[in-house]
Design an enzyme around this catalytic site. Structure first.
Site, PDB file in Angstrom:
ATOM      1  CE  LYS A  89     -15.698   6.187   1.571  1.00 45.08           C
ATOM      2  NZ  LYS A  89     -14.894   4.842   2.724  1.00 45.08           N
ATOM      3  NE  ARG A  95      -4.061   0.746   1.514  1.00 43.73           N
ATOM      4  CZ  ARG A  95      -4.881   1.421   1.757  1.00 43.73           C
ATOM      5  NH1 ARG A  95      -6.135   0.022   1.602  1.00 43.73           N
ATOM      6  NH2 ARG A  95      -5.494   2.274   1.458  1.00 43.73           N
ATOM      7  CD  GLN A 111      -7.511  -1.463  -2.997  1.00 43.97           C
ATOM      8  OE1 GLN A 111      -8.919  -0.959  -3.037  1.00 43.97           O
ATOM      9  NE2 GLN A 111      -7.369  -1.880  -2.110  1.00 43.97           N
ATOM     10  CE1 TYR A 156     -13.198   3.479 -10.678  1.00 43.00           C
ATOM     11  CE2 TYR A 156     -13.520   4.746  -8.406  1.00 43.00           C
ATOM     12  CZ  TYR A 156     -13.457   3.663  -9.381  1.00 43.00           C
ATOM     13  OH  TYR A 156     -13.998   2.080  -8.928  1.00 43.00           O
ATOM     14  N   PRO A 157     -11.501   9.117  -9.477  1.00 45.38           N
ATOM     15  CG  PRO A 157     -11.987  12.279  -9.561  1.00 45.38           C
ATOM     16  CD  PRO A 157     -11.700  10.605 -10.014  1.00 45.38           C
ATOM     17  CG  MET A 158     -13.539   7.398  -4.678  1.00 46.47           C
ATOM     18  SD  MET A 158     -14.496   5.526  -4.047  1.00 46.47           S
ATOM     19  CE  MET A 158     -15.856   5.928  -2.676  1.00 46.47           C
ATOM     20  CB  SER A 175     -19.659   1.690  -3.457  1.00 48.79           C
ATOM     21  OG  SER A 175     -18.277   1.895  -2.842  1.00 48.79           O
ATOM     22  CG  HIS A 222     -14.979  -1.505   0.588  1.00 48.94           C
ATOM     23  ND1 HIS A 222     -15.064  -1.053  -1.021  1.00 48.94           N
ATOM     24  CD2 HIS A 222     -13.219  -1.650   0.307  1.00 48.94           C
ATOM     25  CE1 HIS A 222     -14.040  -0.763  -1.544  1.00 48.94           C
ATOM     26  NE2 HIS A 222     -13.572  -1.102  -1.061  1.00 48.94           N
TER      27      HIS A 222
HETATM   28  O1  76R Z   1      -6.474  -3.018   3.786  1.00 49.86           O
HETATM   29  C1  76R Z   1      -7.071  -2.969   2.628  1.00 49.86           C
HETATM   30  O2  76R Z   1      -6.534  -2.632   1.437  1.00 49.86           O
HETATM   31  C2  76R Z   1      -8.166  -4.374   2.834  1.00 49.86           C
HETATM   32  C3  76R Z   1      -9.365  -3.543   2.666  1.00 49.86           C
HETATM   33  C4  76R Z   1      -9.729  -2.222   2.242  1.00 49.86           C
HETATM   34  C5  76R Z   1      -9.759  -1.262   3.213  1.00 49.86           C
HETATM   35  C6  76R Z   1      -9.225  -0.495   4.116  1.00 49.86           C
HETATM   36  C7  76R Z   1      -9.941  -2.232   0.660  1.00 49.86           C
HETATM   37  C8  76R Z   1     -10.098  -3.665  -0.035  1.00 49.86           C
HETATM   38  N1  76R Z   1     -10.138  -1.176   0.066  1.00 49.86           N
HETATM   39  C9  76R Z   1     -10.418  -0.162   1.153  1.00 49.86           C
HETATM   40  C10 76R Z   1      -9.938   1.141   1.294  1.00 49.86           C
HETATM   41 MN1  76R Z   1     -11.361  -0.480  -1.856  1.00 49.86          MN
HETATM   42  N2  76R Z   1     -11.848  -0.128  -3.403  1.00 49.86           N
HETATM   43  C11 76R Z   1     -12.245   1.603  -3.540  1.00 49.86           C
HETATM   44  C12 76R Z   1     -13.012   1.407  -5.231  1.00 49.86           C
HETATM   45  O3  76R Z   1     -15.776   2.202  -7.169  1.00 49.86           O
HETATM   46  C13 76R Z   1     -16.377   2.558  -5.976  1.00 49.86           C
HETATM   47  O4  76R Z   1     -17.352   1.612  -5.375  1.00 49.86           O
HETATM   48  C14 76R Z   1     -15.246   2.417  -5.045  1.00 49.86           C
HETATM   49  C15 76R Z   1     -14.062   2.229  -5.441  1.00 49.86           C
HETATM   50  C16 76R Z   1     -12.985   0.044  -5.371  1.00 49.86           C
HETATM   51  C17 76R Z   1     -13.120  -0.674  -7.022  1.00 49.86           C
HETATM   52  C18 76R Z   1     -11.738  -1.021  -4.485  1.00 49.86           C
HETATM   53  C19 76R Z   1     -10.953  -2.482  -4.407  1.00 49.86           C
HETATM   54  N3  76R Z   1     -11.149   1.263  -0.778  1.00 49.86           N
HETATM   55  C20 76R Z   1     -10.100   1.732   0.089  1.00 49.86           C
HETATM   56  C21 76R Z   1     -10.517   2.986   0.118  1.00 49.86           C
HETATM   57  C22 76R Z   1     -10.331   4.237   1.522  1.00 49.86           C
HETATM   58  C23 76R Z   1     -11.490   4.181   2.557  1.00 49.86           C
HETATM   59  C24 76R Z   1     -11.036   5.001   3.746  1.00 49.86           C
HETATM   60  O5  76R Z   1     -10.482   5.114   3.978  1.00 49.86           O
HETATM   61  O6  76R Z   1     -12.334   5.845   4.199  1.00 49.86           O
HETATM   62  C25 76R Z   1     -11.301   3.689  -0.535  1.00 49.86           C
HETATM   63  C26 76R Z   1     -11.853   5.338  -1.330  1.00 49.86           C
HETATM   64  C27 76R Z   1     -11.772   2.594  -1.813  1.00 49.86           C
HETATM   65  C28 76R Z   1     -12.732   2.456  -2.595  1.00 49.86           C
HETATM   66  N4  76R Z   1     -11.417  -2.655  -1.995  1.00 49.86           N
HETATM   67  C29 76R Z   1     -10.433  -3.623  -1.399  1.00 49.86           C
HETATM   68  C30 76R Z   1     -10.939  -3.319  -3.788  1.00 49.86           C
HETATM   69  C31 76R Z   1     -10.552  -4.170  -4.086  1.00 49.86           C
HETATM   70  C32 76R Z   1     -10.526  -5.011  -4.886  1.00 49.86           C
HETATM   71  C33 76R Z   1     -10.051  -4.529  -2.458  1.00 49.86           C
HETATM   72  C34 76R Z   1      -9.655  -6.523  -2.286  1.00 49.86           C
HETATM   73  C35 76R Z   1      -8.039  -5.553  -2.163  1.00 49.86           C
HETATM   74  C36 76R Z   1      -7.556  -6.986  -1.989  1.00 49.86           C
HETATM   75  O7  76R Z   1      -7.770  -7.820  -0.970  1.00 49.86           O
HETATM   76  O8  76R Z   1      -6.452  -7.323  -2.990  1.00 49.86           O
END
Ligand code: 76R
Length: 275
Positions: A175, A157, A211, A171-173, A249, A198
Site C-alpha cells: 500500500k 485464510r 484469492q 504478484y507482490p503488492m 488499488s 474492495h
Molecule cells: O476478509 C476478507 O478476505 C474479505 C474481504 C477482503 C479483504 C480483507 C478481500 C476480498 N480482500 C481483502 C484484503 Mn482482497 N485482493 C487483493 C488483490 O490487483 C489488485 O488491485 C489487488 C490484489 C486482489 C485481486 C484481491 C481479490 N486484498 C486484501 C489485502 C490486505 C489488505 C490489508 O490488510 O490492508 C490485499 C493486499 C488484497 C489484495 N479480495 C477479496 C479479492 C477477492 C476476489 C475478494 C473476495 C473474496 C471472497 O469473498 O471470497
C-alpha cells in the site's frame, strides 16, 4: 523431516508461505546421462511426495508462462525451519545448478483486521438493513449462521487448502505511503470503509477467482503476496483490471512483477519444461 533438534519456528497463528520460481539450466542438464536424469526426476518426485505427506503442509507445482521462469512452487507449512529445509532441497533436487532461483517470496497466512465483526453484522445488516429485532429467533439464527460462516472463512485464510485450478497468478503488492496518498496515515474507519469497497468488487468473482492474501511486512520486499487461482486466465485479467478502478488499488496499491503459472502433474511438468 531431519533437523528434529532445531527449535521450530511456528507462528502463533497461521502458516509460512514461500513462492519459489526457478529457471532450468539446460546446459547443466545436458551434462547428465540418461540414468542421472532419471534419478534426478525421481528425486524431485519423491521430495514432492514427502512434502505433500507432511502434516499441515501443501505444495503447489506449476509451469510458468514466458521465460521469466520455468518452474514454480508454492509451499505452505507452519514451521519456517521446515519450509527453509524443503526450499533448499527443492533447489538441489534435480542436481547441482540445474534449477536456478530467479525469484522468491516469503510471507505468512494472516487474518484480516477488516473482517466484519459479529457486532457490526448485527447492527448494520440484521437490525439496520433487515429490520430484525435483537434477541428474536430470526436474529439469533442469523447470528449463528454468520459465526459459522466466519469461522470457516477465517480457517481458510489462516490454514488454506487450495484447489487444483490450473491457473495460478502471483504478484507482490504494497500500500502506497507517499504524500497525500499514505494508506498508513488513514484512520481505521476510513481504511475499513475502503476495504469494504474492495471486498464488494472481489465477491463478484466468487467461484471464478480464489484469492489468498498472505502478509509479508518485515519478511520480504513488499507487504503482501497476492495469489489468485482461476480456471480461465480471462478472470485473472478481469479482476486485476477491475480492481485498478477501486480506490484501494487505484490510489494506494503498488505492485511487483506478475507470474502466471499452470498447475501440472509432475510428469507433465517435466515434459513441458523439456527435461
Ligand atoms: O476478509 C476478507 O478476505 C474479505 C474481504 C477482503 C479483504 C480483507 C478481500 C476480498 N480482500 C481483502 C484484503 Mn482482497 N485482493 C487483493 C488483490 O490487483 C489488485 O488491485 C489487488 C490484489 C486482489 C485481486 C484481491 C481479490 N486484498 C486484501 C489485502 C490486505 C489488505 C490489508 O490488510 O490492508 C490485499 C493486499 C488484497 C489484495 N479480495 C477479496 C479479492 C477477492 C476476489 C475478494 C473476495 C473474496 C471472497 O469473498 O471470497
Amino acid at each position: 523431516m531431519s533437523n528434529k533438534e532445531v527449535t521450530p519456528l511456528v507462528p502463533r497463528e497461521g502458516w509460512h508461505v514461500m513462492h519459489l520460481f526457478y529457471q532450468v539450466d539446460h546446459g547443466q542438464w545436458s551434462l547428465l546421462d540418461d540414468e542421472e536424469k532419471r534419478q534426478a526426476k525421481t528425486r524431485l518426485t519423491e521430495l514432492v511426495q514427502e512434502i505433500r505427506a507432511t502434516d499441515d503442509t501443501h505444495l503447489l507445482v506449476f509451469s510458468i508462462a514466458t521465460p521469466k521462469a520455468d518452474i514454480g512452487f508454492m509451499l505452505l507449512t507452519p514451521d519456517l525451519q521446515v519450509a527453509n529445509a524443503y526450499e533448499k532441497q527443492l533447489t538441489l533436487s534435480l542436481g547441482a545448478d540445474v534449477l536456478t532461483p530467479v525469484y522468491s517470496y516469503l510471507s505468512q497466512t494472516e487474518s484480516s483486521e477488516y473482517t466484519t465483526t459479529e457486532e457490526q453484522y448485527a447492527k448494520e445488516t440484521l437490525i439496520g438493513e433487515k429490520g430484525f429485532k435483537e434477541g428474536s429467533e430470526q436474529y439469533e439464527a442469523a447470528i449463528g449462521e454468520f459465526n459459522e460462516r466466519m469461522e470457516k472463512y477465517l480457517q481458510h485464510r489462516l490454514y488454506p487448502v487450495l484447489p487444483d485450478w490450473p491457473v495460478i497468478c502471483f504478484y507482490p503488492m504494497s500500500k502506497r505511503r507517499s504524500g497525500n496518498d499514505n494508506w498508513y496515515s488513514l484512520n481505521f474507519e476510513a481504511r475499513k470503509e475502503l476495504m469494504s469497497g474492495h471486498a464488494r468488487v472481489g465477491r463478484t468473482y466468487s467461484g471464478r477467482i480464489l484469492q489468498l492474501i498472505t502478509g509479508s511486512t518485515g519478511l520480504d520486499e513488499f507487504e503482501w503476496g497476492v495469489t489468485l487461482l482461476a480456471n480461465d486466465t480471462i478472470d485473472i485479467k478481469a479482476i486485476v483490471y477491475e480492481m485498478r478502478f477501486d480506490e484501494v488499488s487505484a490510489r494506494y496499491a503498488e505492485f511487483g512483477d506478475f507470474y502466471i503459472g499452470m498447475q501440472l502433474p509432475l510428469n507433465d511438468l517435466f515434459e513441458r519444461v523439456c527435461l
